[in-house]
Structures are given as structure tokens and as C-alpha cells.
Design a protein around this motif. Structure first.
Motif, PDB file in Angstrom:
ATOM      1  N   ILE A  62      46.708  41.691  33.599  1.00  0.00           N
ATOM      2  CA  ILE A  62      47.792  40.829  34.822  1.00  0.00           C
ATOM      3  C   ILE A  62      46.661  40.502  35.921  1.00  0.00           C
ATOM      4  CG2 ILE A  62      48.602  42.983  35.681  1.00  0.00           C
ATOM      5  CD1 ILE A  62      50.735  40.249  34.607  1.00  0.00           C
ATOM      6  N   ALA A  63      45.807  41.493  36.355  1.00  0.00           N
ATOM      7  CA  ALA A  63      44.770  41.045  37.229  1.00  0.00           C
ATOM      8  C   ALA A  63      44.103  39.987  36.874  1.00  0.00           C
ATOM      9  CB  ALA A  63      44.038  42.235  37.553  1.00  0.00           C
ATOM     10  N   GLY A  64      43.706  39.656  35.637  1.00  0.00           N
ATOM     11  CA  GLY A  64      42.967  38.365  35.513  1.00  0.00           C
ATOM     12  C   GLY A  64      43.779  37.089  35.585  1.00  0.00           C
ATOM     13  N   TYR A  65      45.151  37.273  35.156  1.00  0.00           N
ATOM     14  CA  TYR A  65      46.364  36.314  35.473  1.00  0.00           C
ATOM     15  C   TYR A  65      46.559  36.141  36.732  1.00  0.00           C
ATOM     16  CZ  TYR A  65      46.809  35.673  30.171  1.00  0.00           C
ATOM     17  OH  TYR A  65      46.421  35.651  28.950  1.00  0.00           O
ATOM     18  N   GLY A  66      46.515  37.237  37.561  1.00  0.00           N
ATOM     19  CA  GLY A  66      46.833  37.156  38.853  1.00  0.00           C
ATOM     20  C   GLY A  66      45.851  36.212  39.507  1.00  0.00           C
ATOM     21  N   MET A  67      44.749  36.295  39.048  1.00  0.00           N
ATOM     22  CA  MET A  67      43.504  35.160  39.957  1.00  0.00           C
ATOM     23  C   MET A  67      43.590  33.999  39.485  1.00  0.00           C
ATOM     24  SD  MET A  67      42.227  37.099  42.232  1.00  0.00           S
ATOM     25  CE  MET A  67      41.058  36.115  42.689  1.00  0.00           C
ATOM     26  N   TYR A  68      44.147  33.629  38.175  1.00  0.00           N
ATOM     27  CA  TYR A  68      44.403  32.540  37.768  1.00  0.00           C
ATOM     28  C   TYR A  68      45.647  31.791  38.664  1.00  0.00           C
ATOM     29  CZ  TYR A  68      46.861  29.096  34.762  1.00  0.00           C
ATOM     30  OH  TYR A  68      47.742  27.925  34.419  1.00  0.00           O
ATOM     31  N   PHE A  69      46.889  32.763  38.592  1.00  0.00           N
ATOM     32  CA  PHE A  69      47.668  32.203  39.778  1.00  0.00           C
ATOM     33  C   PHE A  69      47.292  31.953  40.865  1.00  0.00           C
ATOM     34  CE2 PHE A  69      51.404  34.509  37.215  1.00  0.00           C
ATOM     35  CZ  PHE A  69      51.350  33.537  36.095  1.00  0.00           C
ATOM     36  N   ALA A  70      46.335  32.570  41.496  1.00  0.00           N
ATOM     37  CA  ALA A  70      45.716  32.382  42.979  1.00  0.00           C
ATOM     38  C   ALA A  70      45.204  31.216  43.062  1.00  0.00           C
ATOM     39  CB  ALA A  70      44.780  33.688  43.210  1.00  0.00           C
ATOM     40  N   ALA A  93      44.202  46.372  46.225  1.00  0.00           N
ATOM     41  CA  ALA A  93      45.257  47.274  46.849  1.00  0.00           C
ATOM     42  C   ALA A  93      46.309  47.846  46.122  1.00  0.00           C
ATOM     43  CB  ALA A  93      45.669  46.786  48.212  1.00  0.00           C
ATOM     44  N   THR A  94      46.629  47.249  45.120  1.00  0.00           N
ATOM     45  CA  THR A  94      48.055  47.966  44.167  1.00  0.00           C
ATOM     46  C   THR A  94      47.452  49.124  43.336  1.00  0.00           C
ATOM     47  OG1 THR A  94      47.398  46.464  42.256  1.00  0.00           O
ATOM     48  CG2 THR A  94      48.997  45.540  43.775  1.00  0.00           C
ATOM     49  N   GLN A  95      46.135  49.202  42.913  1.00  0.00           N
ATOM     50  CA  GLN A  95      45.478  50.288  42.354  1.00  0.00           C
ATOM     51  C   GLN A  95      44.064  50.459  42.660  1.00  0.00           C
ATOM     52  OE1 GLN A  95      46.947  52.139  39.421  1.00  0.00           O
ATOM     53  NE2 GLN A  95      49.084  51.317  40.139  1.00  0.00           N
ATOM     54  N   PRO A  96      43.877  50.947  44.083  1.00  0.00           N
ATOM     55  CA  PRO A  96      42.520  51.163  44.301  1.00  0.00           C
ATOM     56  C   PRO A  96      41.532  52.078  43.538  1.00  0.00           C
ATOM     57  CG  PRO A  96      44.142  52.010  45.934  1.00  0.00           C
ATOM     58  CD  PRO A  96      44.799  51.467  44.969  1.00  0.00           C
ATOM     59  N   THR A  97      42.052  52.752  42.629  1.00  0.00           N
ATOM     60  CA  THR A  97      41.182  53.746  41.887  1.00  0.00           C
ATOM     61  C   THR A  97      40.992  53.321  40.684  1.00  0.00           C
ATOM     62  OG1 THR A  97      43.135  55.247  41.288  1.00  0.00           O
ATOM     63  CG2 THR A  97      41.579  55.503  43.361  1.00  0.00           C
ATOM     64  N   THR A  98      41.653  52.117  40.103  1.00  0.00           N
ATOM     65  CA  THR A  98      41.585  51.609  38.738  1.00  0.00           C
ATOM     66  C   THR A  98      40.379  50.674  38.768  1.00  0.00           C
ATOM     67  OG1 THR A  98      44.150  51.825  38.600  1.00  0.00           O
ATOM     68  CG2 THR A  98      42.995  50.504  37.091  1.00  0.00           C
ATOM     69  N   ILE A  99      39.135  51.288  38.066  1.00  0.00           N
ATOM     70  CA  ILE A  99      37.973  50.343  37.949  1.00  0.00           C
ATOM     71  C   ILE A  99      38.195  49.311  37.283  1.00  0.00           C
ATOM     72  CG2 ILE A  99      35.737  50.467  37.013  1.00  0.00           C
ATOM     73  CD1 ILE A  99      35.798  53.812  37.675  1.00  0.00           C
ATOM     74  N   SER A 100      38.997  49.255  35.884  1.00  0.00           N
ATOM     75  CA  SER A 100      39.040  47.944  35.203  1.00  0.00           C
ATOM     76  C   SER A 100      39.859  46.979  35.875  1.00  0.00           C
ATOM     77  CB  SER A 100      39.958  48.252  33.742  1.00  0.00           C
ATOM     78  OG  SER A 100      41.131  49.009  33.979  1.00  0.00           O
ATOM     79  N   LEU A 101      40.862  47.375  36.861  1.00  0.00           N
ATOM     80  CA  LEU A 101      41.335  46.147  37.719  1.00  0.00           C
ATOM     81  C   LEU A 101      40.337  45.793  38.562  1.00  0.00           C
ATOM     82  CD1 LEU A 101      44.178  45.294  39.099  1.00  0.00           C
ATOM     83  CD2 LEU A 101      43.710  46.968  40.663  1.00  0.00           C
TER      84      LEU A 101
END
Length: 142
Positions: A62-70, A93-101
Motif C-alpha cells: 500500500i505504501a508503494g501505491y501511496g507513492m503512485y497516488f502521490a 509516520a504511520t508506522q515509523p518502525t516498519t522497515i519494509s514500509l
């Protein structure tokens, strides 16, 4: 995931409308299958914060798609690059400790910077988002 003999990924681009990502809302499983349409970077941020998506692989997708939306939203903005970096910060900032994000976001930023025009940047962002999704779905076995 199989539901009534039909296979679903947890996150996918809507077939007939690619600027829409559809997600299975994790909050309702296993009792209900609720599919949400997500259309903006702000809706993606909310989906992560509200725990509609909880798995690390799915958050990366979803982060990858988020950057597409951005990139789609930044095209309408006078400060394209600043908008992208602000969107990346919002997502992180939604998941600051999630490395894969963070890795998915950085992968997108590194790819997008190779585009010369807005259209190239959008095309690159979509292709990169699809690559991230394909890899993460493959890694997760979904």
C-alpha cells in the motif's frame, strides 16, 4: 485468500480504474469480507493508521501505491518534488518502525527521480508499485 471459491489478493489495483486500489479491510476478517476503494494518499495513510491493513507485506504494497497516488496528486501541485517528499514523510509516520514500509517508499522515490516529465514519473511510480506488490505477494504466498 479464498472466499467462496474465488481467490483474492489483499490489495490490488481496480481493473477498470487504475487510480483506485482495492483492499480487504483486515478489521472485519474472518467474519466479513469488506473490500474498500482507496483513491488518495490521505486515504492510504488513514487505512494504515486505522489498521485496515496490518500485515507488514501489505503495508509495503500500500505504501508503494501511496507513492503512485502521490505522483498523481503532485502533478496538480506547483511543487511536485516537495509534495512527493511530504507524502513520503506522511506515509513513514504511520508506522515509523516498519522497515519494509520505509524501504518501499525509498524504492519509489529512487525510481521516480529518474523520470524527466510528470507523465514519466507517474508511469515509473505505477510500474514500481506493481513490482513491489508482485514481489510482496510472492514473498507472502498470497
Amino acid at each position: 485468500m479464498d472466499v467462496n471459491d474465488k481467490y483474492y489478493c489483499n490489495i490490488w489495483l481496480k481493473e477498470d480504474n487504475q487510480p483506485i486500489v482495492q483492499v480487504i479491510d483486515q478489521r472485519f476478517l474472518p467474519n466479513q469480507l469488506v473490500i474498500e476503494d482507496i483513491k488518495t494518499i490521505h486515504e492510504i495513510v488513514a487505512a494504515i493508521k486505522n489498521m485496515q491493513i496490518i500485515d507488514a507485506n501489505m503495508i509495503s504494497i500500500i505504501a508503494g501505491y501511496g507513492m503512485y497516488f502521490a505522483t498523481l496528486e503532485a502533478q496538480k501541485n506547483n511543487e511536485f518534488d516537495r509534495f512527493l517528499f511530504d507524502a513520503a514523510a506522511m506515509l513513514k509516520a504511520t508506522q515509523p518502525t516498519t522497515i519494509s514500509l520505509a524501504l518501499a517508499i525509498e524504492r519509489q522515490l529512487n525510481a521516480i527521480c529518474h523520470g524527466r516529465t510528470y507523465d514519466e514519473k507517474i508511469t515509473i511510480a505505477l510500474k514500481t508499485a506493481k513490482r513491489i506488490a508482485n514481489k510482496k505477494h510472492h514473498d507472502a504466498g498470497t
